[in-house]
Design an enzyme around this catalytic site. Structure first.
Site, PDB file in Angstrom:
ATOM      1  N   PRO A  63       0.795  -1.234   0.000  1.00  0.00           N
ATOM      2  CA  PRO A  63       0.000   0.000   0.000  1.00  0.00           C
ATOM      3  C   PRO A  63       0.826   1.282   0.000  1.00  0.00           C
ATOM      4  O   PRO A  63       0.295   2.349  -0.290  1.00  0.00           O
ATOM      5  CB  PRO A  63      -0.799  -0.117   1.301  1.00  0.00           C
ATOM      6  CG  PRO A  63       0.034  -0.971   2.188  1.00  0.00           C
ATOM      7  CD  PRO A  63       0.748  -1.938   1.281  1.00  0.00           C
ATOM      8  N   PHE A  64       2.134   1.205   0.341  1.00  0.00           N
ATOM      9  CA  PHE A  64       2.924   2.426   0.478  1.00  0.00           C
ATOM     10  C   PHE A  64       4.205   2.356  -0.353  1.00  0.00           C
ATOM     11  O   PHE A  64       5.295   2.662   0.127  1.00  0.00           O
ATOM     12  CB  PHE A  64       3.245   2.688   1.957  1.00  0.00           C
ATOM     13  CG  PHE A  64       2.010   2.812   2.807  1.00  0.00           C
ATOM     14  CD1 PHE A  64       1.171   3.906   2.688  1.00  0.00           C
ATOM     15  CD2 PHE A  64       1.660   1.810   3.689  1.00  0.00           C
ATOM     16  CE1 PHE A  64       0.024   4.019   3.448  1.00  0.00           C
ATOM     17  CE2 PHE A  64       0.515   1.902   4.459  1.00  0.00           C
ATOM     18  CZ  PHE A  64      -0.318   3.017   4.332  1.00  0.00           C
ATOM     19  N   GLU A  81       4.079  -0.448   5.370  1.00  0.00           N
ATOM     20  CA  GLU A  81       3.835   0.204   6.664  1.00  0.00           C
ATOM     21  C   GLU A  81       3.703   1.717   6.546  1.00  0.00           C
ATOM     22  O   GLU A  81       4.527   2.378   5.921  1.00  0.00           O
ATOM     23  CB  GLU A  81       4.966  -0.129   7.643  1.00  0.00           C
ATOM     24  CG  GLU A  81       4.745   0.465   9.039  1.00  0.00           C
ATOM     25  CD  GLU A  81       5.767  -0.005  10.052  1.00  0.00           C
ATOM     26  OE1 GLU A  81       5.679   0.390  11.220  1.00  0.00           O
ATOM     27  OE2 GLU A  81       6.666  -0.791   9.679  1.00  0.00           O
ATOM     28  N   LYS A  97       4.235  -4.793  13.821  1.00  0.00           N
ATOM     29  CA  LYS A  97       5.098  -5.650  14.621  1.00  0.00           C
ATOM     30  C   LYS A  97       4.400  -6.992  14.758  1.00  0.00           C
ATOM     31  O   LYS A  97       3.275  -7.072  15.257  1.00  0.00           O
ATOM     32  CB  LYS A  97       5.370  -5.059  16.017  1.00  0.00           C
ATOM     33  CG  LYS A  97       6.585  -4.182  16.064  1.00  0.00           C
ATOM     34  CD  LYS A  97       7.850  -5.021  15.972  1.00  0.00           C
ATOM     35  CE  LYS A  97       9.043  -4.175  15.544  1.00  0.00           C
ATOM     36  NZ  LYS A  97       9.128  -4.052  14.087  1.00  0.00           N
TER      37      LYS A  97
END
Length: 277
Positions: A63-64, A81, A97
């Site tokens: 997504p990033f 993230e 995490k």
């Protein structure tokens, strides 16, 4: 392309030795958790950055994702993230995490999700960093506005399952976008808890300076809104030196089994090794 693990200079045993040293600090109470990373690299290894970026993101579908070029330096990122997003007065952080591999059979994969969600070690990793993020945000948030919207939710990606928590708050009036980043950087998911002591141990024990890896890349809007990722699952390339590398890591806690942490690093490295092979 033949990629070397930086630690292979001293064999895999060097990784075990370094993490054992880190665990001794945890046992003494110096830190609760620290993110320990290792670099894979190759010299004299020319690549096509655009082709590698597209291949990496076709495999990972993150997504990033980020493609960044600064002179001869490239960052080819398939990051899953989010570090921090600002939309109006609302700030949103989503630390990762907790990791589990994907399985080929649907039922096995579903079982892996349930195992990850219930794993006390993986949950403790996430909860400690969620608390750290809450503390960081509280320094620049309106009183009483810091809320944990999701705690240890499983998000599924092409290569791995991850535990992600979502923390939201309202920024104090008058605080600038750059000050928000200054007060919360670096992100707890890539350092540890307590943050400063974890960073000191990382600096002492890791063989390679991280550079842009585990930093953040994003954008500012004209109105001061922003969205920044965490630079993980990323290939770094120096075109002038023909030097290509990527780093991977895992969170070390008192309950960490060193062999399992090493295996987690290899799982995270899989897509990057694949596109560079």
């Amino acid at each position: 392309m033949q990629l070397k693990n930086r630690y292979k200079q001293h064999t895999k045993d060097a990784y075990f030795e370094k993490v054992a040293q880190l665990k001794s600090h945890i046992d003494r109470g110096d830190v609760y958790e620290a993110n320990f990373c290792q670099e894979f690299y190759a010299n004299n290894a020319p690549i096509d950055p655009i082709q590698v970026f597209h291949s990496l993101n076709a495999i990972s579908k993150p997504p990033f994702a980020t493609f960044l070029k600064l002179q001869q330096h490239y960052v080819l990122s398939a990051s899953p993230e989010r570090y921090l997003k600002k939309e109006g007065a609302v700030l949103l952080s989503q630390p990762i995490k907790g990791t589990a591999r994907r399985m080929e059979r649907y039922q096995d994969d579903l079982q892996m999700v349930q195992s990850l969600k219930a794993d006390p070690k993986e949950r403790s990793e996430n909860i400690m960093i969620t608390d750290l993020v809450r503390n960081d945000l509280s320094r620049i948030a309106k009183k009483g506005s810091v809320l944990v919207e999701e705690l240890c939710e499983v998000y599924t990606f092409e290569q791995v399952h991850q535990l992600i928590s979502t923390i939201r708050c309202l920024a104090n009036d008058g605080i600038s976008p750059t000050e928000i980043l200054e007060k919360t950087f670096p992100m707890g998911s890539m350092t540890g808890a307590p943050k400063i002591r974890a960073m000191q141990l990382i600096e002492a024990l890791e063989d390679t300076r991280r550079g842009v890896y585990s930093g953040a890349i994003g954008y500012f809007g004209p109105n001061g809104d922003f969205d920044f990722n965490v630079v993980i699952r990323s290939i770094l390339y120096n075109e002038a030196r023909k030097y290509v590398s990527f780093s991977v890591g895992s969170a070390i806690t008192a309950k960490s089994v060193i062999a399992n942490e090493y295996e987690e690093c290899l799982i995270k490295a899989k897509a990057m090794r694949q596109v560079l092979s």
